[in-house]
Scaffold this motif. Sequence first.
Motif, PDB file in Angstrom:
ATOM      1  N   ALA A 181       6.229  -8.499  21.646  1.00 55.98           N
ATOM      2  CA  ALA A 181       6.102  -9.496  22.711  1.00 55.98           C
ATOM      3  C   ALA A 181       7.375 -10.318  22.860  1.00 55.98           C
ATOM      4  N   ALA A 182       7.948 -10.739  21.744  1.00 63.96           N
ATOM      5  CA  ALA A 182       9.160 -11.561  21.798  1.00 63.96           C
ATOM      6  C   ALA A 182      10.330 -10.790  22.388  1.00 63.96           C
ATOM      7  N   ILE A 183      10.487  -9.538  21.970  1.00 65.77           N
ATOM      8  CA  ILE A 183      11.597  -8.738  22.469  1.00 65.77           C
ATOM      9  C   ILE A 183      11.421  -8.429  23.949  1.00 65.77           C
ATOM     10  N   PHE A 184      10.186  -8.244  24.400  1.00 68.16           N
ATOM     11  CA  PHE A 184       9.933  -7.942  25.810  1.00 68.16           C
ATOM     12  C   PHE A 184      10.276  -9.136  26.699  1.00 68.16           C
ATOM     13  N   PHE A 185       9.897 -10.330  26.268  1.00 67.72           N
ATOM     14  CA  PHE A 185      10.077 -11.507  27.117  1.00 67.72           C
ATOM     15  C   PHE A 185      11.458 -12.154  26.978  1.00 67.72           C
ATOM     16  N   LEU A 186      12.126 -11.972  25.833  1.00 66.03           N
ATOM     17  CA  LEU A 186      13.469 -12.534  25.697  1.00 66.03           C
ATOM     18  C   LEU A 186      14.433 -11.815  26.637  1.00 66.03           C
ATOM     19  N   PRO A 187      15.340 -12.548  27.260  1.00 61.84           N
ATOM     20  CA  PRO A 187      16.358 -11.904  28.100  1.00 61.84           C
ATOM     21  C   PRO A 187      17.455 -11.319  27.222  1.00 61.84           C
TER      22      PRO A 187
END
Length: 421
Positions: A181-187
Amino acid sequence: MSSPRAVSERAVIFLIGAVQFVNILDFVMVMPLGPDFAAGLGIATSHIGTIGAAYTAAGCVAGVAGSYFLDRFDRRKALAVAMLGLVVSTAAGGLATGLTSLLVTRALAGLFGGPATSLAMSIIADVIPAERRGKAMGAVMGAFSVASVLGVPMALKVARWSDWRMPFFMVAGLGLLLVAAAIFFLPPLRGHLERKSDHTVTVKELFTRSDVLLSYSMTLLINAAGFVIIPNISGYVQFNLGYPRAELETIYFVGGLVSFVTLRLAGKAVDKQGSFWVGTVGVGLFMATLYLAFIQLPTSVPLVAVFALFFLSNGVRNVAYSTLTSKVPDPTIRARFMSFQSAVQHLGAAGGAFLSAQMLTDLPGGQLGGMGSVVAVSMALSLTLPVMFFLVERRLRTRDQAPVTPVAAVELGTGGGSSRS
């Protein structure tokens, strides 16, 4: 931060905090579970510190290695690789069959967990301006409190309901979900790659500036002072103080809950008062707690309250020091600096944990002998910390007030505490 999509500072802090929750829980749950897996695998209680030392020693090696290349990559991609390695290593720890296999899997976890922490702190330092960084660091470090409030008590309960292996598998599964989730949403985080510089920062220069050397020294001391004690808390509380195993999670729940609140307050205080004053208060509280918990335990004060103060004081120290050291490097070499910093951090923690394992002895009934000497070492190391806080803060203040030349503007350390950070 260069990105095709805008993400607020608050969102970045939340996402990095989620990743750090998994990273920290993977580390902090092992020591409270120590007596459980020690019994299951036939490991002496006094050797629990060695398990912690394997993780931190590997983290030290990874920190040195990562300093050569971490700043060459998009921080988001590098963080994804590090966290994936950590999750796999944690799952492998649940399959350990003895001391050797557990040491190997924990060392592998340290090889990935160390760089993951460096990258997480680098992202916060890249995105959050210096004037708000103390508050941001306090919020991200709140992941430690959440891990203590929710993660460690749950791991202890799961180990009681099932066995000591299950918490490793659960953390690995949770890690896959949160990290994805973090990697998907981080730019994409490539701002440090797009900064042009006519000055190449070499590894040698990371060890020749006075502010860097002071930062490393402070990091070594603060972690050694903490980890000569931390790996042995669970065993000491259960076997020396006779605290019921079924109620052990209460200590971590209450302690984490208290520090969750105080970390945010400490971060705001650092932004207003500076790291020296806040860190010195934290050191004083830490030493008072050591005396109360391990030398002269007051019968009128609940044990839960004493260790809540331990969590609180340790968190205050760490927020002050993390905020201060984040101001040392220039953004273009921040991950390399943080990686070396992580190496020194893990070296101090490994040294403290290993030293305690050598000083402690196993007494009848599983009690730990020699805790008085271990506490004395922690106190002696802690006494040096206010001096280190003062020297580092003064050095940074002097540096930031000096006239900036074109060369100095790209050398290590000129970015901290200014708008360029």
